[in-house]
Design an enzyme around this catalytic site. Structure first.
Site, PDB file in Angstrom:
ATOM      1  CB  VAL A  46       1.716  55.918 -21.405  1.00  0.00           C
ATOM      2  CG1 VAL A  46       1.692  54.551 -20.723  1.00  0.00           C
ATOM      3  CG2 VAL A  46       0.597  56.792 -20.842  1.00  0.00           C
ATOM      4  CE1 TYR A  99      -2.784  51.361 -25.919  1.00  0.00           C
ATOM      5  CE2 TYR A  99      -3.186  49.127 -25.161  1.00  0.00           C
ATOM      6  CZ  TYR A  99      -2.331  50.069 -25.693  1.00  0.00           C
ATOM      7  OH  TYR A  99      -1.036  49.729 -26.002  1.00  0.00           O
ATOM      8  CB  THR A 132       5.262  48.011 -22.360  1.00  0.00           C
ATOM      9  OG1 THR A 132       5.161  49.043 -23.352  1.00  0.00           O
ATOM     10  CG2 THR A 132       6.707  47.895 -21.916  1.00  0.00           C
ATOM     11  CE  LYS A 169      -0.328  53.567 -23.348  1.00  0.00           C
ATOM     12  NZ  LYS A 169      -0.060  53.136 -24.724  1.00  0.00           N
TER      13      LYS A 169
END
Length: 341
Positions: A246, A174, A86, A202
Site C-alpha cells: 500500500v 490499521y 495519504t 495494514k
C-alpha cells in the site's frame, strides 16, 4: 468483543442497517450496492492509498478523483484506498470525507476493490462512518485505534469488535502507532482475527521485528491478509509472507509497484529486488522544500504537485491548515520528474 448471534462472515453477514448518507432508501449492511456485486478483498498485489484531490476552495474535486482512479487502474492495481493517511483523512471535514468515498466508489465502478478509512477519534464515530461508507458502496474498511486517548489492548478488542458488528463488509486493522500513539500487538491481531472481527492488517509500523511477529501470530488464520505501508522494504516483506503493498508513491508511479508485486507473486525475487531499488531511489520526491511545513505536509505537497504536473489532477491544493505547495515545491517536482523520465 461482546457475544453476537450475527454471522461472522464479514463479506456477507447480516448486520444493523446503515443510515443513508444523503437520504433515500438504506441498503442492508453487507448487501451489494447499486452498480454490481462488491469486489472481494485482494489476497495479493497493490492497493493505492489515494491522495484526495481538492479544488482551490479545499472542497473535494470529484473530476480529478475520477482521473486519478483511471490513472492507477490503467496500471493494473488491485484496489484503492480512500481516506488513508495519504488521503489527508484526519484533516478533511466530515462532509468532505463522505464526498471522497462517494467519488472514489463512483469512479472505480466495481472494477477493483475499494477500501475506505475510518479516521475516528472514538468508537461511536467509527461505527457511524463505517455504516456510511458501507452504504456508499465501499468493499472494505480500514480502522485504526482511536486518536487522542490511546486505549489498552483490551479496550481495542471492544473498539474493533463494535465496528465489525455494525457492518457486513471486511474490516482491516490499521497499525499506525506514529499517528494513533498505540500499537496493535500481534497477539491482539490474532485474537481479533480469531473472533472474526478483522480480515487483515495494514502494517505501517516500519518495524521488521513487528512484521515477523504479525506473520507468526496470524499464520494459522485462513485468508488473513497482511498489507504493508513500508515503502522502503516492500520486496522483503512480500518475501517474508506479506500479501499486499500500500505505497503512497503508487499514486504517481503505479506501474512500477504493480511490476514489483507481480515479480514477487511469481517468485522472481531478483527482479522484484531490482524494482525495489528503483522505488527506493525515487522516494526523494517526498523531501520537497516547503517552508514552514512538516515532513508530512511536504509529502502531501510533493505527491499532489507531481500528479498535477503529470496532468492527472487539476490542482495540488492541500487541506487546512497545511501549507500550500509553492514554486520551490514545483521546481523540486519538475527536477524529479525529469529524472524519472
Amino acid at each position: 468483543m461482546t457475544d453476537s448471534t450475527q454471522d461472522d462472515d464479514r463479506t456477507g453477514g447480516v448486520a444493523a442497517a446503515a443510515p443513508a448518507p444523503s437520504g433515500g432508501a438504506t441498503p442492508a449492511a453487507g448487501a451489494a450496492p447499486a452498480g454490481g456485486a462488491r469486489v472481494p478483498l485482494p489476497q495479493s498485489g497493490v492497493i493505492v492509498p489515494l491522495v484526495t484531490p481538492l479544488l482551490p476552495d479545499r472542497s473535494v474535486d470529484a473530476a480529478s478523483a475520477a482521473t486519478l482512479v483511471e490513472h492507477v487502474l490503467s496500471a493494473g492495481v488491485d484496489g484503492v484506498l480512500a481516506l488513508g493517511s495519504t488521503g489527508e483523512s484526519g484533516a478533511l471535514s466530515a462532509a468532505d470525507r463522505e464526498a471522497s468515498v462517494a467519488a472514489t466508489v463512483a469512479a472505480v465502478g466495481r472494477r477493483a476493490h475499494v477500501m475506505a478509512g475510518l479516521p475516528a477519534m472514538g468508537t461511536a464515530d467509527a461505527v457511524a462512518d463505517a455504516r456510511r461508507w458501507e452504504a456508499l458502496g465501499a468493499d472494505s474498511l480500514l480502522l485504526a485505534a482511536p486518536f487522542v486517548f490511546p486505549p489498552s489492548q483490551t479496550e481495542l478488542v471492544e473498539h474493533f469488535g463494535a465496528v465489525a458488528d455494525a457492518v457486513g463488509i471486511p474490516l482491516v486493522a490499521y497499525d499506525v502507532p506514529g499517528r494513533a500513539h498505540v500499537a496493535l500487538s500481534p497477539g491482539l491481531l490474532a485474537q481479533l482475527a480469531a473472533d472474526g472481527a478483522i480480515a487483515g492488517v495494514k502494517d505501517s509500523t516500519n518495524v521488521l521485528s513487528n512484521a515477523q511477529g504479525v506473520l507468526a501470530a496470524t499464520a494459522q488464520v485462513p485468508g488473513f491478509v497482511r498489507a504493508t505501508g513500508s515503502e522502503e522494504s516492500i520486496d522483503g516483506l512480500l518475501l517474508s509472507g506479506y500479501d499486499i503493498a500500500v505505497p503512497g508513491l503508487a499514486n504517481v508511479l503505479p506501474g512500477l509497484h504493480v511490476a514489483l508485486a507481480r515479480h514477487a507473486r511469481a517468485g522472481e525475487w531478483e527482479q522484484a529486488a531490482a524494482r525495489q531499488r528503483e522505488i527506493a531511489g525515487l522516494l526523494g520526491l517526498y523531501a520537497a522544500p516547503l517552508a514552514g511545513a512538516t515532513p508530512t505536509t511536504a509529502f502531501f505537497a510533493a505527491v499532489k504537485e507531481a500528479l498535477r504536473q503529470r496532468g492527472v489532477i487539476e490542482h495540488a491544493t492541500l487541506s487546512a491548515p497545511f501549507a500550500q505547495p509553492d514554486e520551490a515545491v514545483a521546481e523540486h517536482v519538475r527536477a524529479w520528474l525529469a529524472r524519472v523520465g
